[in-house]
Design a protein around this motif. Sequence first.
Motif, short mmCIF file in Angstrom:
data_model
loop_
_atom_site.label_atom_id
_atom_site.label_comp_id
_atom_site.label_asym_id
_atom_site.label_seq_id
_atom_site.Cartn_x
_atom_site.Cartn_y
_atom_site.Cartn_z
N ALA A 157 0.77 7.74 12.52
CA ALA A 157 1.26 8.59 13.61
C ALA A 157 2.77 8.41 13.80
CB ALA A 157 0.51 8.29 14.91
N GLY A 158 3.48 8.25 12.69
CA GLY A 158 4.93 8.14 12.73
C GLY A 158 5.47 6.75 13.01
N THR A 159 4.57 5.77 13.22
CA THR A 159 5.00 4.41 13.55
C THR A 159 4.61 3.45 12.43
OG1 THR A 159 4.68 4.84 15.91
CG2 THR A 159 4.82 2.54 15.21
N PRO A 160 5.57 2.71 11.86
CA PRO A 160 5.25 1.74 10.80
C PRO A 160 4.36 0.62 11.33
CG PRO A 160 7.60 2.24 10.83
CD PRO A 160 7.03 2.81 12.09
N ILE A 161 3.41 0.21 10.50
CA ILE A 161 2.53 -0.92 10.81
C ILE A 161 2.96 -2.10 9.95
CG2 ILE A 161 0.14 -1.75 10.63
CD1 ILE A 161 -0.78 1.10 11.16
N ASP A 162 2.84 -3.29 10.47
CA ASP A 162 3.21 -4.48 9.69
C ASP A 162 2.11 -4.78 8.68
OD1 ASP A 162 4.49 -6.73 8.75
OD2 ASP A 162 3.67 -8.03 10.30
N GLY A 163 2.05 -3.95 7.66
CA GLY A 163 1.03 -4.12 6.64
C GLY A 163 1.09 -3.01 5.61
N ILE A 164 0.36 -3.18 4.52
CA ILE A 164 0.29 -2.21 3.43
C ILE A 164 -1.14 -1.75 3.27
CG2 ILE A 164 0.63 -1.85 0.94
CD1 ILE A 164 2.79 -4.02 1.07
N GLY A 165 -1.34 -0.46 3.16
CA GLY A 165 -2.67 0.09 3.02
C GLY A 165 -3.41 -0.46 1.81
N VAL A 166 -4.69 -0.76 2.00
CA VAL A 166 -5.53 -1.25 0.89
C VAL A 166 -5.88 -0.03 0.04
CG1 VAL A 166 -7.62 -2.49 0.25
CG2 VAL A 166 -6.38 -3.13 2.32
N MET A 167 -5.06 0.20 -0.97
CA MET A 167 -5.10 1.44 -1.73
C MET A 167 -4.91 1.16 -3.21
SD MET A 167 -2.23 4.42 -1.36
CE MET A 167 -1.76 5.35 -2.81
N ARG A 168 -5.52 2.00 -4.04
CA ARG A 168 -5.37 1.91 -5.49
C ARG A 168 -5.11 3.29 -6.08
NH1 ARG A 168 -10.92 -1.51 -6.65
NH2 ARG A 168 -10.17 -3.61 -6.12
N THR A 169 -4.32 3.33 -7.13
CA THR A 169 -4.23 4.56 -7.92
C THR A 169 -5.33 4.48 -8.99
OG1 THR A 169 -2.65 3.60 -9.51
CG2 THR A 169 -1.74 4.71 -7.57
N LEU A 170 -5.82 5.65 -9.41
CA LEU A 170 -6.88 5.72 -10.42
C LEU A 170 -6.39 6.50 -11.63
CD1 LEU A 170 -9.89 6.60 -8.08
CD2 LEU A 170 -9.26 4.33 -8.93
N THR A 171 -6.57 5.93 -12.81
CA THR A 171 -6.20 6.58 -14.06
C THR A 171 -7.39 6.52 -15.01
OG1 THR A 171 -3.88 5.96 -13.79
CG2 THR A 171 -4.59 6.61 -16.00
N HIS A 172 -7.91 7.68 -15.37
CA HIS A 172 -9.08 7.74 -16.26
C HIS A 172 -8.62 7.55 -17.70
CE1 HIS A 172 -13.26 8.66 -17.03
NE2 HIS A 172 -12.89 9.44 -18.03
N ARG A 173 -8.91 6.39 -18.25
CA ARG A 173 -8.46 6.06 -19.60
C ARG A 173 -9.26 4.91 -20.19
NH1 ARG A 173 -5.72 1.30 -19.75
NH2 ARG A 173 -4.51 0.58 -17.96
N PHE A 174 -9.01 4.66 -21.47
CA PHE A 174 -9.61 3.51 -22.14
C PHE A 174 -8.96 2.23 -21.62
CE2 PHE A 174 -9.37 0.36 -25.57
CZ PHE A 174 -10.72 0.21 -25.88
N ASP A 175 -9.80 1.26 -21.26
CA ASP A 175 -9.29 -0.02 -20.73
C ASP A 175 -9.66 -1.14 -21.69
OD1 ASP A 175 -8.13 -1.76 -18.74
OD2 ASP A 175 -10.18 -2.38 -18.28
N LEU A 176 -8.65 -1.76 -22.28
CA LEU A 176 -8.87 -2.80 -23.29
C LEU A 176 -9.62 -4.00 -22.70
CD1 LEU A 176 -8.41 -3.83 -26.17
CD2 LEU A 176 -6.18 -4.71 -25.42
N GLU A 177 -9.27 -4.39 -21.49
CA GLU A 177 -9.92 -5.54 -20.86
C GLU A 177 -11.43 -5.32 -20.71
OE1 GLU A 177 -9.72 -8.19 -16.73
OE2 GLU A 177 -8.24 -6.62 -17.11
N THR A 178 -11.79 -4.13 -20.22
CA THR A 178 -13.21 -3.78 -20.08
C THR A 178 -13.90 -3.78 -21.43
OG1 THR A 178 -12.71 -2.42 -18.14
CG2 THR A 178 -14.82 -2.03 -19.23
N TYR A 179 -13.20 -3.27 -22.45
CA TYR A 179 -13.75 -3.20 -23.80
C TYR A 179 -14.05 -4.60 -24.35
CZ TYR A 179 -13.98 -2.03 -28.80
OH TYR A 179 -14.37 -1.90 -30.11
N ILE A 180 -13.11 -5.51 -24.20
CA ILE A 180 -13.30 -6.87 -24.72
C ILE A 180 -14.43 -7.59 -23.97
CG2 ILE A 180 -12.22 -9.14 -24.91
CD1 ILE A 180 -9.55 -7.70 -25.40
#
Length: 201
Positions: A157-180
């Motif tokens: 509502a136009g006022t900064p909060i002392d914190g960062i939103g619990v948020m993630r970006t999503l990218t649909h792709r091959f993930d090497l870590e998941t593969y291994i």
Amino acid sequence: MKSKIKTIFLILIIIVLAAVYAVIDKPVSVYDASCDTSKFQAQVLEVGQIASQKFVCEEAYMDGISLKLAANAVPDKEKVLVAYEVVDDSTGKVVAKGTENLGKLRSGKFFKMKFDRVNDCKDKAYTLNFQVTKCDAGNVQIFYTPGTDKGEALVYAGTPIDGIGVMRTLTHRFDLETYIVTLCFAAYIVLFMRWLYKLFK
């Protein structure tokens, strides 16, 4: 000879299936992911009030955003509507927007909002604007981590909060870590089954 062919064929199948399984919506955290979830704070979102979170995309493209939300005392989450838009800070252009209901919101899980792919995102700054547009009963909360050492503050509502939103970006792709990890798990299962076979043979 036939036994060797069967083994090679099985290995190839496992490799292919693991590769298919490793194509995921790769999440990249905007907030400090090392923060204990017990320290998360919540901000109630009143209908029509906008919550904004600036972030820098680390991937080459984006296919969605996910947020940590909660719906309290809401009898039917499918009737709760939320709207979002992603703005390119360098141009002011809205690169993605949409409306969702909270029917798929699950406790303890991130709420995913998928949109058409946004390209050329690497190291670019964006702003997510998010608001509840309809909630007849109960309330919707957005979570944030305390402190802004890892990025810019969540603005409500136009006022900064002392914190960062619990948020993630999503990218649909091959993930090497998941593969291994998937290959290691499959190898463990195969070796375990062979051990059991020899044990009870």
